[in-house]
Design a protein around this motif. Structure first.
Motif, PDB file in Angstrom:
ATOM      1  N   ALA A 183       0.847  -1.189   0.000  1.00  0.00           N
ATOM      2  CA  ALA A 183       0.000   0.000   0.000  1.00  0.00           C
ATOM      3  C   ALA A 183       0.881   1.237   0.000  1.00  0.00           C
ATOM      4  CB  ALA A 183      -0.930   0.010   1.214  1.00  0.00           C
ATOM      5  N   SER A 184       0.365   2.308  -0.567  1.00  0.00           N
ATOM      6  CA  SER A 184       1.118   3.563  -0.574  1.00  0.00           C
ATOM      7  C   SER A 184       0.168   4.740  -0.464  1.00  0.00           C
ATOM      8  CB  SER A 184       1.972   3.683  -1.836  1.00  0.00           C
ATOM      9  OG  SER A 184       1.164   3.882  -2.973  1.00  0.00           O
ATOM     10  N   THR A 185       0.691   5.811   0.078  1.00  0.00           N
ATOM     11  CA  THR A 185      -0.043   7.064   0.131  1.00  0.00           C
ATOM     12  C   THR A 185       0.950   8.189  -0.103  1.00  0.00           C
ATOM     13  OG1 THR A 185      -1.497   8.476   1.470  1.00  0.00           O
ATOM     14  CG2 THR A 185       0.212   7.257   2.636  1.00  0.00           C
ATOM     15  N   GLY A 186       0.529   9.219  -0.802  1.00  0.00           N
ATOM     16  CA  GLY A 186       1.450  10.295  -1.136  1.00  0.00           C
ATOM     17  C   GLY A 186       0.756  11.643  -1.156  1.00  0.00           C
ATOM     18  N   ALA A 187       1.538  12.674  -0.952  1.00  0.00           N
ATOM     19  CA  ALA A 187       1.039  14.042  -1.019  1.00  0.00           C
ATOM     20  C   ALA A 187       2.066  14.880  -1.774  1.00  0.00           C
ATOM     21  CB  ALA A 187       0.816  14.612   0.379  1.00  0.00           C
ATOM     22  N   GLY A 188       1.586  15.711  -2.670  1.00  0.00           N
ATOM     23  CA  GLY A 188       2.494  16.526  -3.460  1.00  0.00           C
ATOM     24  C   GLY A 188       1.976  17.934  -3.652  1.00  0.00           C
ATOM     25  N   TYR A 189       2.858  18.765  -4.208  1.00  0.00           N
ATOM     26  CA  TYR A 189       2.491  20.162  -4.446  1.00  0.00           C
ATOM     27  C   TYR A 189       3.147  20.607  -5.744  1.00  0.00           C
ATOM     28  CZ  TYR A 189       1.446  25.062  -3.478  1.00  0.00           C
ATOM     29  OH  TYR A 189       0.959  26.344  -3.538  1.00  0.00           O
ATOM     30  N   ILE A 190       2.338  21.107  -6.686  1.00  0.00           N
ATOM     31  CA  ILE A 190       2.851  21.593  -7.961  1.00  0.00           C
ATOM     32  C   ILE A 190       3.343  23.015  -7.756  1.00  0.00           C
ATOM     33  CG2 ILE A 190       2.348  21.955 -10.399  1.00  0.00           C
ATOM     34  CD1 ILE A 190       0.021  20.000 -10.086  1.00  0.00           C
ATOM     35  N   LEU A 191       4.634  23.211  -7.906  1.00  0.00           N
ATOM     36  CA  LEU A 191       5.257  24.475  -7.532  1.00  0.00           C
ATOM     37  C   LEU A 191       4.910  25.607  -8.480  1.00  0.00           C
ATOM     38  CD1 LEU A 191       8.766  23.013  -6.628  1.00  0.00           C
ATOM     39  CD2 LEU A 191       6.936  23.638  -5.045  1.00  0.00           C
ATOM     40  N   ASN A 192       4.853  25.333  -9.796  1.00  0.00           N
ATOM     41  CA  ASN A 192       4.686  26.447 -10.734  1.00  0.00           C
ATOM     42  C   ASN A 192       3.230  26.840 -10.961  1.00  0.00           C
ATOM     43  OD1 ASN A 192       4.646  23.895 -11.946  1.00  0.00           O
ATOM     44  ND2 ASN A 192       5.124  24.691 -13.972  1.00  0.00           N
ATOM     45  N   ILE A 193       2.270  26.032 -10.471  1.00  0.00           N
ATOM     46  CA  ILE A 193       0.877  26.494 -10.540  1.00  0.00           C
ATOM     47  C   ILE A 193       0.215  26.474  -9.154  1.00  0.00           C
ATOM     48  CG2 ILE A 193       0.568  25.837 -12.954  1.00  0.00           C
ATOM     49  CD1 ILE A 193      -0.874  23.363 -12.083  1.00  0.00           C
ATOM     50  N   LYS A 194       1.020  26.182  -8.127  1.00  0.00           N
ATOM     51  CA  LYS A 194       0.564  26.287  -6.734  1.00  0.00           C
ATOM     52  C   LYS A 194      -0.725  25.495  -6.488  1.00  0.00           C
ATOM     53  CE  LYS A 194       2.753  30.775  -5.936  1.00  0.00           C
ATOM     54  NZ  LYS A 194       3.549  30.717  -7.179  1.00  0.00           N
ATOM     55  N   ARG A 195      -0.585  24.171  -6.626  1.00  0.00           N
ATOM     56  CA  ARG A 195      -1.766  23.317  -6.468  1.00  0.00           C
ATOM     57  C   ARG A 195      -1.355  21.998  -5.814  1.00  0.00           C
ATOM     58  NH1 ARG A 195      -5.066  22.917 -11.729  1.00  0.00           N
ATOM     59  NH2 ARG A 195      -5.640  25.016 -11.018  1.00  0.00           N
ATOM     60  N   PRO A 196      -2.062  21.549  -4.759  1.00  0.00           N
ATOM     61  CA  PRO A 196      -1.724  20.276  -4.111  1.00  0.00           C
ATOM     62  C   PRO A 196      -2.388  19.089  -4.806  1.00  0.00           C
ATOM     63  CG  PRO A 196      -3.458  21.345  -2.892  1.00  0.00           C
ATOM     64  CD  PRO A 196      -3.113  22.275  -4.027  1.00  0.00           C
ATOM     65  N   PHE A 197      -1.871  17.884  -4.529  1.00  0.00           N
ATOM     66  CA  PHE A 197      -2.509  16.660  -4.990  1.00  0.00           C
ATOM     67  C   PHE A 197      -2.137  15.531  -4.039  1.00  0.00           C
ATOM     68  CE2 PHE A 197       1.615  16.759  -7.063  1.00  0.00           C
ATOM     69  CZ  PHE A 197       2.075  15.455  -6.985  1.00  0.00           C
ATOM     70  N   TYR A 198      -2.921  14.453  -4.097  1.00  0.00           N
ATOM     71  CA  TYR A 198      -2.742  13.336  -3.168  1.00  0.00           C
ATOM     72  C   TYR A 198      -2.961  12.022  -3.929  1.00  0.00           C
ATOM     73  CZ  TYR A 198      -3.691  17.279  -0.134  1.00  0.00           C
ATOM     74  OH  TYR A 198      -3.655  18.519   0.447  1.00  0.00           O
ATOM     75  N   ARG A 199      -2.292  10.957  -3.449  1.00  0.00           N
ATOM     76  CA  ARG A 199      -2.420   9.639  -4.070  1.00  0.00           C
ATOM     77  C   ARG A 199      -2.636   8.586  -2.990  1.00  0.00           C
ATOM     78  NH1 ARG A 199      -0.156   9.980  -9.247  1.00  0.00           N
ATOM     79  NH2 ARG A 199       1.400  11.628  -9.532  1.00  0.00           N
ATOM     80  N   ILE A 200      -3.289   7.480  -3.391  1.00  0.00           N
ATOM     81  CA  ILE A 200      -3.426   6.329  -2.512  1.00  0.00           C
ATOM     82  C   ILE A 200      -3.556   5.081  -3.394  1.00  0.00           C
ATOM     83  CG2 ILE A 200      -5.947   6.539  -2.340  1.00  0.00           C
ATOM     84  CD1 ILE A 200      -5.675   5.535   0.562  1.00  0.00           C
ATOM     85  N   SER A 201      -2.979   3.966  -2.969  1.00  0.00           N
ATOM     86  CA  SER A 201      -3.084   2.728  -3.742  1.00  0.00           C
ATOM     87  C   SER A 201      -2.993   1.529  -2.817  1.00  0.00           C
ATOM     88  CB  SER A 201      -1.993   2.643  -4.817  1.00  0.00           C
ATOM     89  OG  SER A 201      -0.715   2.475  -4.236  1.00  0.00           O
ATOM     90  N   LEU A 202      -3.551   0.413  -3.270  1.00  0.00           N
ATOM     91  CA  LEU A 202      -3.512  -0.847  -2.525  1.00  0.00           C
ATOM     92  C   LEU A 202      -3.348  -1.976  -3.533  1.00  0.00           C
ATOM     93  CD1 LEU A 202      -3.873  -2.509   0.104  1.00  0.00           C
ATOM     94  CD2 LEU A 202      -6.332  -2.520  -0.383  1.00  0.00           C
ATOM     95  N   LYS A 203      -2.414  -2.896  -3.250  1.00  0.00           N
ATOM     96  CA  LYS A 203      -2.119  -4.009  -4.145  1.00  0.00           C
ATOM     97  C   LYS A 203      -2.023  -5.294  -3.340  1.00  0.00           C
ATOM     98  CE  LYS A 203       1.472  -5.455  -7.463  1.00  0.00           C
ATOM     99  NZ  LYS A 203       2.759  -5.037  -8.090  1.00  0.00           N
ATOM    100  N   ILE A 204      -2.730  -6.326  -3.773  1.00  0.00           N
ATOM    101  CA  ILE A 204      -2.722  -7.624  -3.083  1.00  0.00           C
ATOM    102  C   ILE A 204      -2.383  -8.705  -4.101  1.00  0.00           C
ATOM    103  CG2 ILE A 204      -4.047  -9.298  -1.754  1.00  0.00           C
ATOM    104  CD1 ILE A 204      -5.792  -6.990  -0.781  1.00  0.00           C
TER     105      ILE A 204
END
Length: 274
Positions: free
Chosen positions: A88-109
Motif C-alpha cells: 500500500a502507498s499514500t502520497g502528497a504533493g504540491y505543484i510548484l509552478n501552478i501552486k496546487r496540491p494533490f494526493y495519491r493512494i493505492s492498494l495491491k494484493i
C-alpha cells in the motif's frame, strides 16, 4: 521518443525493515516533467504550460507473513511465502509552478493458488486513486508496452499513454500448467516445456475536473482516451522453459479493438523458473 515526456528528478529514499516480512519506504522527490510536441501538457486553464515542477512525499509499505530475505552487501532478495503479499502507498504533493496540491493512494494484493495437477495461479488485484485537479502526467496512466519483450507488470498490447484516469482497478492472473498437457505428448514431453496463460484487466474513470484539464488536441488525435463502459482486457497463451530460459506468448487484445492499435502480438522474455 516523441511519444514520451522528458523529466528530471532528485530523490531521497529511506528504507526500514521493521520485522521479517514487513518493510517500508519513505521517498522525498522533486521532479520536473516537460512536454513534447506530440504530448503537450498544456491545459485549458494553463495554455502556455511548458513543464510541471512538483514536490512529492510518498510512504509505501510491503507485508508478506513469513517472507524470507537474503541480504547481500548492497542488495536484498526476497523469497515470498505462501501467504498473500500486501502493498500500500499514500502520497502528497504540491505543484510548484501552478501552486496546487494533490494526493495519491493505492492498494495491491498478490496471492497464489495451487490447483492440484492443473498447476499454479498467481493473482494480483490493485486499486488506486489520485486526488486533485491535474495535468495528464500526474494522473494515472496504465502501463503499456510497445516493445516485443514480455513485461509481467504491463499491458503488453496497450500503447504508451493510451488511457488516462484518476481512479482505477486492475486484475492480473498468470497461470502455469506446469506441463499438464505437453507432458502427455510423446517426444514433446522430453523437451520439458510448460504451458502458461495470462489475463490482464483494467478499468478506470476520469472525473470531470480532470477531463477538462486535458489538452483537447490529445483527445481529438486519439493519443489519450478515457475508459468507456467496458474494461481493457488482454489474454495470452504461451510456452515457457524453452531451452530452459525462454518464454514466448501469443497475446490477444479482447476489447478496444480499433484500427491503428495492435490486436494481437508475440512477446518473449528470458526467465528461469524452477
Amino acid at each position: 521518443s516523441t511519444k514520451l515526456n522528458y523529466y528530471k528528478s532528485a530523490t531521497l529514499e529511506l528504507w526500514r525493515e521493521w520485522f521479517q516480512g514487513l518493510y517500508s519506504n519513505l521517498r522525498f522527490q522533486i521532479k520536473e516533467i516537460r512536454g513534447t510536441h506530440l504530448f503537450s501538457i498544456n491545459t485549458i486553464e494553463n495554455p502556455f504550460l511548458a513543464s510541471i515542477k512538483y514536490f512529492e512525499t510518498v510512504f509505501w509499505f510491503h507485508f508478506n507473513y513469513q517472507e524470507k530475505i537474503f541480504k547481500g552487501t548492497f542488495t536484498t532478495t526476497s523469497i515470498p511465502s505462501r501467504y498473500p503479499i500486501v502493498e500500500a502507498s499514500t502520497g502528497a504533493g504540491y505543484i510548484l509552478n501552478i501552486k496546487r496540491p494533490f494526493y495519491r493512494i493505492s492498494l495491491k494484493i498478490t496471492d497464489g493458488y495451487w490447483l492440484g495437477q492443473l498447476g499454479y495461479s498467481n493473482i494480483t488485484t490493485e486499486w488506486g486513486k489520485v486526488f486533485g485537479k491535474l495535468s495528464f502526467p500526474l494522473l494515472i496512466l496504465p502501463q503499456g508496452n510497445e516493445t516485443y519483450y514480455y513485461d509481467i507488470e504491463a499491458f503488453n498490447l496497450m500503447n504508451y499513454y493510451e488511457f488516462v484516469c484518476d481512479e482505477y482497478l486492475s486484475f492480473f492472473i498468470d497461470h502455469k500448467f506446469m506441463g499438464f498437457f505437453l507432458n502427455k505428448i510423446p517426444f514433446i514431453n522430453k523437451l520439458k516445456l510448460r504451458e502458461v496463460t495470462s489475463l490482464r484487466i483494467v478499468h478506470g474513470k476520469l472525473s470531470k475536473r480532470n477531463l477538462t484539464q486535458l489538452n483537447p488536441q490529445l483527445l481529438s488525435a486519439g493519443l489519450l482516451q478515457q475508459f468507456g463502459n467496458k474494461p481493457y482486457i488482454e489474454w495470452g497463451l504461451g510456452i515457457e522453459n524453452i531451452i530452459r530460459v525462454l518464454r514466448v506468448d501469443l497475446i490477444l487484445r479482447m476489447t478496444y479493438r480499433k484500427k491503428g492499435f495492435p490486436l494481437q502480438g508475440i512477446r518473449a522474455m528470458f526467465v528461469v523458473d524452477f
